[in-house]
Design a protein around this motif. Structure first.
Motif, PDB file in Angstrom:
ATOM      1  N   GLU A 206     -22.393  14.901 -12.847  1.00 44.31           N
ATOM      2  CA  GLU A 206     -23.650  14.961 -13.604  1.00 44.31           C
ATOM      3  C   GLU A 206     -23.491  15.807 -14.870  1.00 44.31           C
ATOM      4  O   GLU A 206     -23.963  15.431 -15.947  1.00 44.31           O
ATOM      5  N   THR A 207     -22.813  16.947 -14.743  1.00 48.47           N
ATOM      6  CA  THR A 207     -22.591  17.820 -15.897  1.00 48.47           C
ATOM      7  C   THR A 207     -21.742  17.119 -16.950  1.00 48.47           C
ATOM      8  O   THR A 207     -22.061  17.153 -18.139  1.00 48.47           O
ATOM      9  N   LEU A 208     -20.672  16.470 -16.519  1.00 43.77           N
ATOM     10  CA  LEU A 208     -19.820  15.747 -17.467  1.00 43.77           C
ATOM     11  C   LEU A 208     -20.559  14.582 -18.103  1.00 43.77           C
ATOM     12  O   LEU A 208     -20.377  14.302 -19.292  1.00 43.77           O
ATOM     13  N   GLY A 209     -21.417  13.915 -17.355  1.00 41.50           N
ATOM     14  CA  GLY A 209     -22.225  12.839 -17.916  1.00 41.50           C
ATOM     15  C   GLY A 209     -23.171  13.343 -18.989  1.00 41.50           C
ATOM     16  O   GLY A 209     -23.316  12.724 -20.052  1.00 41.50           O
ATOM     17  N   ARG A 210     -23.825  14.484 -18.711  1.00 43.28           N
ATOM     18  CA  ARG A 210     -24.721  15.077 -19.717  1.00 43.28           C
ATOM     19  C   ARG A 210     -23.940  15.491 -20.955  1.00 43.28           C
ATOM     20  O   ARG A 210     -24.385  15.287 -22.083  1.00 43.28           O
ATOM     21  N   LEU A 211     -22.767  16.074 -20.742  1.00 47.42           N
ATOM     22  CA  LEU A 211     -21.919  16.497 -21.856  1.00 47.42           C
ATOM     23  C   LEU A 211     -21.522  15.296 -22.706  1.00 47.42           C
ATOM     24  O   LEU A 211     -21.646  15.320 -23.935  1.00 47.42           O
ATOM     25  N   ALA A 212     -21.061  14.235 -22.067  1.00 52.20           N
ATOM     26  CA  ALA A 212     -20.639  13.036 -22.800  1.00 52.20           C
ATOM     27  C   ALA A 212     -21.815  12.451 -23.586  1.00 52.20           C
ATOM     28  O   ALA A 212     -21.668  12.116 -24.770  1.00 52.20           O
ATOM     29  N   SER A 213     -22.980  12.361 -22.969  1.00 45.78           N
ATOM     30  CA  SER A 213     -24.151  11.802 -23.645  1.00 45.78           C
ATOM     31  C   SER A 213     -24.544  12.654 -24.852  1.00 45.78           C
ATOM     32  O   SER A 213     -24.834  12.117 -25.926  1.00 45.78           O
ATOM     33  N   ALA A 214     -24.556  13.955 -24.681  1.00 41.25           N
ATOM     34  CA  ALA A 214     -24.940  14.847 -25.778  1.00 41.25           C
ATOM     35  C   ALA A 214     -23.941  14.757 -26.920  1.00 41.25           C
ATOM     36  O   ALA A 214     -24.331  14.708 -28.097  1.00 41.25           O
ATOM     37  N   LEU A 215     -22.669  14.732 -26.607  1.00 40.41           N
ATOM     38  CA  LEU A 215     -21.661  14.663 -27.660  1.00 40.41           C
ATOM     39  C   LEU A 215     -21.683  13.319 -28.372  1.00 40.41           C
ATOM     40  O   LEU A 215     -21.516  13.265 -29.599  1.00 40.41           O
ATOM     41  N   GLN A 216     -21.920  12.252 -27.639  1.00 42.55           N
ATOM     42  CA  GLN A 216     -22.009  10.930 -28.278  1.00 42.55           C
ATOM     43  C   GLN A 216     -23.222  10.861 -29.188  1.00 42.55           C
ATOM     44  O   GLN A 216     -23.172  10.278 -30.258  1.00 42.55           O
ATOM     45  N   ALA A 217     -24.320  11.472 -28.775  1.00 39.86           N
ATOM     46  CA  ALA A 217     -25.543  11.454 -29.584  1.00 39.86           C
ATOM     47  C   ALA A 217     -25.410  12.339 -30.824  1.00 39.86           C
ATOM     48  O   ALA A 217     -26.124  12.132 -31.810  1.00 39.86           O
TER      49      ALA A 217
END
Length: 154
Positions: free
Chosen positions: A141-152
């Motif tokens: 979940e943490t890595l998913g949030r990180l990936a989403s934030a960085l992509q955005a």
């Protein structure tokens, strides 16, 4: 020199390799890929092929475009991967009857059957990682949030 719990490091301390999130992710990714390798060799798959099969085991057919979006791969990377999976007899590609520009990917019987052989891999990796299911869920979940934030952010 250490920083107090919760404090941000300053100056050269902030630039130490062991303080970099990017290096921790890079190291973990390399270690995970290495841990997967012998398990995937049993299936005759590479790690990228395994990821493509995971998407197809969830739902198929998938268009090449959908598969690329799901995996974050461009068609130049995905096409050779799919050709190899087709050569292994695990998938077949077919042009859509509704839109001939759309190429759909279907599992073969052998590709579908391979999912049963692969079903133990997530638990084997979890065991190798030494993390509880809750810890693995939190990490994902943490890595998913990180990936989403960085992509955005770009």
């Amino acid at each position: 020199m250490t920083t107090p719990e919760g404090a941000r490091p300053h100056g050269s301390e902030a630039l130490r390799l062991n303080r970099q999130v990017c290096f921790a992710m890079y190291s973990a990714s390399r270690a995970a890929t290495a841990a997967y390798r012998p398990m995937l060799e049993e299936l005759g798959l590479t790690y990228p092929q395994y990821l493509a099969m995971l998407v197809l085991w969830e739902a198929e057919p998938r268009s090449v475009r959908e598969l690329g979006e799901e995996l974050g791969l461009d068609s130049g990377t995905l096409s050779p991967l799919l050709k190899r999976l087709e050569a292994l007899g695990l998938v077949r590609r077919r042009r859509s009857a509704e839109d001939e520009r759309r190429v759909e990917i279907f599992l073969t019987d052998a590709g579908s059957a391979l999912s049963a052989k692969a079903s133990g891999i997530p638990q084997r990796l979890a065991d190798a990682a030494g993390l509880t299911p809750a810890e693995l869920d939190q990490l994902r979940e943490t890595l998913g949030r990180l990936a989403s934030a960085l992509q955005a952010s770009h």
